[in-house]
Design a protein around this motif. Structure first.
Motif, PDB file in Angstrom:
ATOM      1  N   ILE A 137     -51.498  25.611  -8.141  1.00  0.00           N
ATOM      2  CA  ILE A 137     -50.504  25.701  -9.220  1.00  0.00           C
ATOM      3  C   ILE A 137     -50.244  24.317  -9.812  1.00  0.00           C
ATOM      4  O   ILE A 137     -50.143  24.166 -11.030  1.00  0.00           O
ATOM      5  CB  ILE A 137     -49.201  26.336  -8.700  1.00  0.00           C
ATOM      6  CG1 ILE A 137     -49.462  27.787  -8.300  1.00  0.00           C
ATOM      7  CG2 ILE A 137     -48.098  26.239  -9.731  1.00  0.00           C
ATOM      8  CD1 ILE A 137     -48.317  28.452  -7.589  1.00  0.00           C
ATOM      9  N   ASP A 138     -50.168  23.291  -8.957  1.00  0.00           N
ATOM     10  CA  ASP A 138     -49.953  21.929  -9.440  1.00  0.00           C
ATOM     11  C   ASP A 138     -51.094  21.475 -10.345  1.00  0.00           C
ATOM     12  O   ASP A 138     -50.871  20.895 -11.409  1.00  0.00           O
ATOM     13  CB  ASP A 138     -49.823  20.954  -8.268  1.00  0.00           C
ATOM     14  CG  ASP A 138     -48.583  21.210  -7.427  1.00  0.00           C
ATOM     15  OD1 ASP A 138     -47.609  21.767  -7.963  1.00  0.00           O
ATOM     16  OD2 ASP A 138     -48.608  20.858  -6.238  1.00  0.00           O
ATOM     17  N   VAL A 149     -50.961  20.462 -14.430  1.00  0.00           N
ATOM     18  CA  VAL A 149     -51.463  19.179 -14.936  1.00  0.00           C
ATOM     19  C   VAL A 149     -52.568  19.422 -15.952  1.00  0.00           C
ATOM     20  O   VAL A 149     -52.592  18.804 -17.022  1.00  0.00           O
ATOM     21  CB  VAL A 149     -51.955  18.287 -13.776  1.00  0.00           C
ATOM     22  CG1 VAL A 149     -52.659  17.062 -14.302  1.00  0.00           C
ATOM     23  CG2 VAL A 149     -50.795  17.890 -12.884  1.00  0.00           C
ATOM     24  N   ARG A 150     -53.478  20.333 -15.649  1.00  0.00           N
ATOM     25  CA  ARG A 150     -54.584  20.655 -16.548  1.00  0.00           C
ATOM     26  C   ARG A 150     -54.045  21.136 -17.897  1.00  0.00           C
ATOM     27  O   ARG A 150     -54.506  20.697 -18.951  1.00  0.00           O
ATOM     28  CB  ARG A 150     -55.481  21.719 -15.925  1.00  0.00           C
ATOM     29  CG  ARG A 150     -56.703  22.033 -16.758  1.00  0.00           C
ATOM     30  CD  ARG A 150     -57.555  23.143 -16.161  1.00  0.00           C
ATOM     31  NE  ARG A 150     -58.026  22.790 -14.832  1.00  0.00           N
ATOM     32  CZ  ARG A 150     -57.917  23.578 -13.765  1.00  0.00           C
ATOM     33  NH1 ARG A 150     -57.367  24.756 -13.853  1.00  0.00           N
ATOM     34  NH2 ARG A 150     -58.395  23.173 -12.605  1.00  0.00           N
ATOM     35  N   GLU A 151     -53.080  22.029 -17.877  1.00  0.00           N
ATOM     36  CA  GLU A 151     -52.495  22.571 -19.112  1.00  0.00           C
ATOM     37  C   GLU A 151     -51.789  21.471 -19.913  1.00  0.00           C
ATOM     38  O   GLU A 151     -51.907  21.403 -21.133  1.00  0.00           O
ATOM     39  CB  GLU A 151     -51.519  23.700 -18.784  1.00  0.00           C
ATOM     40  CG  GLU A 151     -50.934  24.363 -19.995  1.00  0.00           C
ATOM     41  CD  GLU A 151     -51.952  25.053 -20.875  1.00  0.00           C
ATOM     42  OE1 GLU A 151     -51.733  25.118 -22.102  1.00  0.00           O
ATOM     43  OE2 GLU A 151     -52.991  25.516 -20.352  1.00  0.00           O
ATOM     44  N   SER A 152     -51.075  20.605 -19.213  1.00  0.00           N
ATOM     45  CA  SER A 152     -50.373  19.516 -19.885  1.00  0.00           C
ATOM     46  C   SER A 152     -51.357  18.566 -20.572  1.00  0.00           C
ATOM     47  O   SER A 152     -51.154  18.171 -21.724  1.00  0.00           O
ATOM     48  CB  SER A 152     -49.530  18.753 -18.878  1.00  0.00           C
ATOM     49  OG  SER A 152     -48.906  17.657 -19.475  1.00  0.00           O
ATOM     50  N   VAL A 153     -52.430  18.198 -19.883  1.00  0.00           N
ATOM     51  CA  VAL A 153     -53.440  17.307 -20.467  1.00  0.00           C
ATOM     52  C   VAL A 153     -54.130  17.994 -21.639  1.00  0.00           C
ATOM     53  O   VAL A 153     -54.353  17.380 -22.686  1.00  0.00           O
ATOM     54  CB  VAL A 153     -54.461  16.858 -19.398  1.00  0.00           C
ATOM     55  CG1 VAL A 153     -55.628  16.118 -20.035  1.00  0.00           C
ATOM     56  CG2 VAL A 153     -53.790  15.986 -18.355  1.00  0.00           C
ATOM     57  N   ILE A 198     -52.219  13.707  -9.871  1.00  0.00           N
ATOM     58  CA  ILE A 198     -51.354  14.196  -8.796  1.00  0.00           C
ATOM     59  C   ILE A 198     -51.194  13.141  -7.701  1.00  0.00           C
ATOM     60  O   ILE A 198     -50.100  12.930  -7.184  1.00  0.00           O
ATOM     61  CB  ILE A 198     -51.910  15.519  -8.227  1.00  0.00           C
ATOM     62  CG1 ILE A 198     -51.795  16.615  -9.297  1.00  0.00           C
ATOM     63  CG2 ILE A 198     -51.172  15.928  -6.965  1.00  0.00           C
ATOM     64  CD1 ILE A 198     -52.472  17.908  -8.945  1.00  0.00           C
ATOM     65  N   THR A 199     -52.278  12.462  -7.354  1.00  0.00           N
ATOM     66  CA  THR A 199     -52.225  11.431  -6.307  1.00  0.00           C
ATOM     67  C   THR A 199     -51.760  10.082  -6.843  1.00  0.00           C
ATOM     68  O   THR A 199     -51.676   9.109  -6.084  1.00  0.00           O
ATOM     69  CB  THR A 199     -53.591  11.262  -5.645  1.00  0.00           C
ATOM     70  OG1 THR A 199     -54.554  10.884  -6.629  1.00  0.00           O
ATOM     71  CG2 THR A 199     -54.028  12.530  -4.947  1.00  0.00           C
TER      72      THR A 199
END
Length: 80
Positions: free
Chosen positions: A4-5, A9-13, A71-72
């Protein structure tokens, strides 16, 4: 780290494709690079940023990063 995380992130980018960003790259051993670029494309596993290094007089570079890098916190991005 959950799927889900990565999806968030993928959608936001993906929504920010074509936007100018300031990226901070963690190179390890307290080495940090700060560069300006444009998000070019967002693919399933990676996204690309076209970086124009004006200081060095180098030609533009196309850098690719995975969503896990965000994420990291290996890279940090901020919209310009």
């Amino acid at each position: 780290m959950q799927q889900i995380d990565i999806s968030r992130v993928r959608e936001s980018v993906y929504q920010q494709c074509g936007s100018n960003v300031m990226i901070q790259l963690d190179r390890g051993r307290n080495k940090v690079d700060v560069q300006k670029g444009v998000i070019q494309n967002a693919y399933r596993s990676v996204f690309t940023i076209l970086v124009d290094d004006e200081r060095e007089g180098n030609p533009p570079q196309l850098l690719s990063f995975s969503y896990n890098d965000i994420i990291t916190k290996d890279i940090r991005m901020k919209l310009c």
